[in-house]
Design an enzyme around this catalytic site. Structure first.
Site, PDB file in Angstrom:
ATOM      1  N   ASN A  95      37.669  -6.020  31.443  1.00 20.69           N
ATOM      2  CA  ASN A  95      36.833  -4.660  31.727  1.00 20.69           C
ATOM      3  C   ASN A  95      36.675  -4.033  30.627  1.00 20.69           C
ATOM      4  OD1 ASN A  95      39.974  -4.453  31.606  1.00 20.69           O
ATOM      5  ND2 ASN A  95      39.808  -2.567  33.004  1.00 20.69           N
TER       6      ASN A  95
ATOM      7  N   GLU B 292      35.562  -0.207  29.880  1.00 19.53           N
ATOM      8  CA  GLU B 292      35.511   1.092  30.542  1.00 19.53           C
ATOM      9  C   GLU B 292      34.597   1.700  29.492  1.00 19.53           C
ATOM     10  OE1 GLU B 292      39.235   2.596  31.216  1.00 19.53           O
ATOM     11  OE2 GLU B 292      39.444   1.189  33.020  1.00 19.53           O
TER      12      GLU B 292
ATOM     13  N   CYS C 223      33.572  -4.423  35.228  1.00 21.66           N
ATOM     14  CA  CYS C 223      34.810  -4.914  35.660  1.00 21.66           C
ATOM     15  C   CYS C 223      34.903  -6.383  34.951  1.00 21.66           C
ATOM     16  CB  CYS C 223      34.784  -5.500  37.034  1.00 21.66           C
ATOM     17  SG  CYS C 223      35.237  -3.877  38.339  1.00 21.66           S
TER      18      CYS C 223
ATOM     19  N   GLU D 232      35.543  -9.493  35.979  1.00 22.47           N
ATOM     20  CA  GLU D 232      35.057 -10.685  36.700  1.00 22.47           C
ATOM     21  C   GLU D 232      33.537 -10.619  36.350  1.00 22.47           C
ATOM     22  OE1 GLU D 232      36.949  -8.279  37.972  1.00 22.47           O
ATOM     23  OE2 GLU D 232      38.105  -8.858  39.673  1.00 22.47           O
TER      24      GLU D 232
ATOM     25  N   CYS E  97      37.326  -6.296  43.285  1.00 29.21           N
ATOM     26  CA  CYS E  97      36.766  -4.965  44.109  1.00 29.21           C
ATOM     27  C   CYS E  97      35.342  -5.692  44.603  1.00 29.21           C
ATOM     28  CB  CYS E  97      36.233  -3.881  43.061  1.00 29.21           C
ATOM     29  SG  CYS E  97      34.818  -4.150  42.099  1.00 29.21           S
TER      30      CYS E  97
ATOM     31  N   CYS F 246      32.244  -6.939  42.765  1.00 31.98           N
ATOM     32  CA  CYS F 246      32.778  -8.255  42.011  1.00 31.98           C
ATOM     33  C   CYS F 246      32.613  -9.469  43.083  1.00 31.98           C
ATOM     34  CB  CYS F 246      33.853  -8.052  41.163  1.00 31.98           C
ATOM     35  SG  CYS F 246      34.054  -7.268  39.718  1.00 31.98           S
TER      36      CYS F 246
HETATM   37  N1  THU Z   1      38.680  -3.456  37.470  1.00 32.14           N
HETATM   38  C1  THU Z   1      38.200  -4.775  37.235  1.00 32.14           C
HETATM   39  O1  THU Z   1      38.024  -5.187  36.009  1.00 32.14           O
HETATM   40  N2  THU Z   1      38.068  -5.725  38.253  1.00 32.14           N
HETATM   41  C2  THU Z   1      38.256  -5.447  39.614  1.00 32.14           C
HETATM   42  O2  THU Z   1      37.921  -6.240  40.500  1.00 32.14           O
HETATM   43  C3  THU Z   1      38.730  -4.094  40.110  1.00 32.14           C
HETATM   44  C4  THU Z   1      38.844  -2.933  38.913  1.00 32.14           C
HETATM   45  C5  THU Z   1      38.738  -2.472  36.539  1.00 32.14           C
HETATM   46  C6  THU Z   1      37.763  -1.410  36.342  1.00 32.14           C
HETATM   47  C7  THU Z   1      38.569  -0.376  35.735  1.00 32.14           C
HETATM   48  O3  THU Z   1      38.245  -0.538  34.403  1.00 32.14           O
HETATM   49  C8  THU Z   1      39.914  -0.727  35.965  1.00 32.14           C
HETATM   50  O4  THU Z   1      40.018  -1.899  36.568  1.00 32.14           O
HETATM   51  C9  THU Z   1      40.503   0.472  37.095  1.00 32.14           C
HETATM   52  O5  THU Z   1      39.528   0.585  38.082  1.00 32.14           O
END
Ligand code: THU
Length: 147
Positions: A46, A48, A57, A59, A90, A93
């Protein structure tokens, strides 16, 4: 079914990717690794952003790495998050994974701060996202009249 040795390699790659996550806002680090039918392995973490909504994200980062490498057809995806229980991908994804495979094995792994695996669960993408949106499921609109 993905071979156990391939899954072990994917878990190791996803854990390494998680170590490179850029998550200064949530502090929730995620690593993902994809295996394709022809044996390619692609990782993502991820990433941010200060505008939060621009966050990528893990994935989807792995899917982008697969596409730019010219590969396709993922057959397995490993996602590593913090414990005690694994996080689940999520909705966005799930839809992005479903774009490239109707179904694949999704292995969710949780690790603690010491890097020890604390829990894992496996399921099919089709179970995580039944009835994924597909463009061809939309009736074609009639052509607009030419002026
Ligand atoms: N996140 C992912 O990388 N993948 C997911 O499927 C769910 C959320 C990350 C996004 C963000 O940086 C952190 O998790 C919190 O939401």
């Amino acid at each position: 079914m993905t071979a156990p040795a391939d899954l072990r390699r994917l878990v190791a790659e996803a854990r390494a990717a998680r170590g490179r996550a850029y998550a200064p806002y949530s502090r929730y680090r995620v690593g993902a690794a994809l295996l394709t039918r022809r044996g390619g392995v692609y990782v993502g973490c991820n990433v941010e952003n200060a505008t939060y909504g621009a966050t990528l994200c893990a994935e989807r980062a792995a899917v982008a790495a697969m596409v730019v490498a010219g590969d396709a057809e993922p057959v397995a995806c490993v996602v590593v998050t913090a414990g005690p229980s694994p996080g689940t991908p999520c909705g966005i994804c799930r839809q992005v994974l479903a774009e490239f495979a109707r179904d694949m094995q999704v292995l969710l792994v949780a690790e603690d701060d010491a890097g020890e695996i604390t829990a894992r669960s496996t399921q099919r993408l089709a179970a995580l996202l039944p009835k994924a949106f597909r463009l061809r499921s939309v009736p074609r609109a009639p052509a607009a009249p030419r002026r």
